[in-house]
Design a protein around this motif. Structure first.
Motif, PDB file in Angstrom:
ATOM      1  N   ALA A  91      36.283  -9.721  34.045  1.00 39.51           N
ATOM      2  CA  ALA A  91      35.910  -9.340  35.413  1.00 39.51           C
ATOM      3  C   ALA A  91      36.988  -8.459  36.039  1.00 39.51           C
ATOM      4  CB  ALA A  91      35.677 -10.582  36.252  1.00 39.51           C
ATOM      5  N   ALA A  92      38.263  -8.821  35.813  1.00 42.62           N
ATOM      6  CA  ALA A  92      39.362  -8.020  36.349  1.00 42.62           C
ATOM      7  C   ALA A  92      39.397  -6.641  35.695  1.00 42.62           C
ATOM      8  CB  ALA A  92      40.693  -8.747  36.120  1.00 42.62           C
TER       9      ALA A  92
ATOM     10  N   ALA B 165      39.099  -3.069  37.548  1.00 45.71           N
ATOM     11  CA  ALA B 165      40.155  -2.065  37.396  1.00 45.71           C
ATOM     12  C   ALA B 165      39.589  -0.739  36.907  1.00 45.71           C
ATOM     13  CB  ALA B 165      41.224  -2.576  36.431  1.00 45.71           C
ATOM     14  N   GLN B 166      38.631  -0.801  35.983  1.00 45.26           N
ATOM     15  CA  GLN B 166      38.036   0.424  35.456  1.00 45.26           C
ATOM     16  C   GLN B 166      37.230   1.166  36.519  1.00 45.26           C
ATOM     17  OE1 GLN B 166      37.471  -0.546  30.696  1.00 45.26           O
ATOM     18  NE2 GLN B 166      35.840  -1.137  32.081  1.00 45.26           N
ATOM     19  N   ARG B 167      36.551   0.406  37.374  1.00 45.73           N
ATOM     20  CA  ARG B 167      35.773   1.035  38.443  1.00 45.73           C
ATOM     21  C   ARG B 167      36.693   1.676  39.486  1.00 45.73           C
ATOM     22  NH1 ARG B 167      30.353  -0.630  38.665  1.00 45.73           N
ATOM     23  NH2 ARG B 167      29.836  -2.286  37.167  1.00 45.73           N
TER      24      ARG B 167
ATOM     25  N   ALA C 207      43.963  -1.012  33.537  1.00 51.93           N
ATOM     26  CA  ALA C 207      42.810  -1.248  32.663  1.00 51.93           C
ATOM     27  C   ALA C 207      43.259  -1.423  31.217  1.00 51.93           C
ATOM     28  CB  ALA C 207      41.817  -0.103  32.781  1.00 51.93           C
ATOM     29  N   LYS C 208      44.203  -0.602  30.792  1.00 45.77           N
ATOM     30  CA  LYS C 208      44.703  -0.707  29.417  1.00 45.77           C
ATOM     31  C   LYS C 208      45.351  -2.066  29.174  1.00 45.77           C
ATOM     32  CE  LYS C 208      47.923   1.373  26.129  1.00 45.77           C
ATOM     33  NZ  LYS C 208      48.992   2.354  25.906  1.00 45.77           N
TER      34      LYS C 208
END
Length: 207
Positions: free
Chosen positions: A24-25, A29-31, A40-41
Motif C-alpha cells: 500500500a505504501a 509512493a509511486q502515485r 518507491a525503489k
C-alpha cells in the motif's frame, strides 16, 4: 568510513506479515513521486526482501540487518522501541559495553566474529515450517546480533548487573539494553527478539 548501528525490539511475526502495508505504501509512493523515485525503489526492495524470507524461511546476516532497519524505519516505526547510533561516537559507545561485558549473552547481541543460525517461531503459513532461521554474526562490514525470547531475561539480568561498575558511557547503553529486553518480554510474543544491526559504509563527500 561511516558507521551506524541499530538496537531494536523486532517482532518477526508482525514484520514478516507486513507485505500488504508495504504494498500500500509503495502504491502511494509511486502515485505521488513516480515508479523510479528513491522512496518507491526502497519500498519495492523491502517488499521483495520479505517475499524472499517468507519463501526460503531463512535470512542471512545481510537480510536480518535489512529486516531490522525495515522494521525500524517503515513497518513499526512508532510501535516498538529502537535506538540508533552513528559515527565514531556511536561505535565507541557500543565498544564501551563490549569492553566490560562478561556474560555470554552479550556475545549473542554483539558478536565479534563468525556466525550461527537460530530459529525463531512464527505462525505457520499454509502448512509451511512454523519457524524462520536467522543468521547472526559478522559478514564483511555488516554485524548482526540477536537475542531471542527465551534468552531475554538473561539479557535483562546481565545488563542490570553489569551497570553497577560500568563507566558512564556504558551505563547509558546498558540502560537501553535493559529497557529493550524488558519491552520485548512484555510483548509476550515468542517471535519477539532484541536485535543489533550495524554496518560500515563509505562516506560520499559532497562535490
Amino acid at each position: 568510513m561511516g558507521w551506524h548501528g541499530l538496537l531494536r525490539v523486532v517482532d518477526f511475526q508482525a514484520l514478516l506479515v507486513s507485505q500488504p502495508s508495504i504494498a500500500a505504501a509503495l502504491d502511494k509512493a509511486q502515485r505521488a513521486s513516480g515508479t523510479k523515485s528513491p522512496q518507491a525503489k526502497a519500498l519495492r526492495e523491502a517488499y521483495h526482501l520479505l517475499a524472499k524470507v517468507l519463501w526460503t524461511r531463512r535470512a542471512s546476516i545481510q537480510r536480518v540487518h535489512d529486516l531490522a532497519w525495515l522494521d525500524h524505519s517503515v513497518v513499526s516505526a512508532s510501535a516498538r522501541l529502537g535506538r540508533v547510533w552513528q559515527g565514531e561516537d556511536g561505535l565507541r559507545s557500543i565498544g564501551s559495553v563490549e569492553a566490560i561485558a562478561s556474560d555470554a549473552v552479550f556475545l549473542e547481541l554483539f558478536p565479534s566474529k563468525g556466525s550461527d543460525w537460530i530459529e525463531v517461531p512464527v505462525e505457520a503459513f499454509a502448512g509451511i515450517s512454523p519457524t524462520v532461521k536467522l543468521e547472526r554474526g559478522v559478514a564483511g562490514p555488516i554485524r548482526v546480533g540477536l537475542v531471542p525470547e527465551p534468552r531475554l531475561k538473561t539479557l535483562y539480568d546481565a545488563a542490570a548487573t553489569t551497570k553497577f561498575d560500568a563507566p558512564p558511557t556504558a551505563v547509558t547503553v546498558l540502560g537501553e539494553i535493559e529497557a529493550l529486553a524488558a519491552s520485548a518480554r512484555r510483548a509476550g510474543s515468542p517471535s519477539a527478539a532484541v536485535v543489533f544491526a550495524a554496518s560500515s559504509f563509505e562516506d560520499v563527500a559532497a562535490e
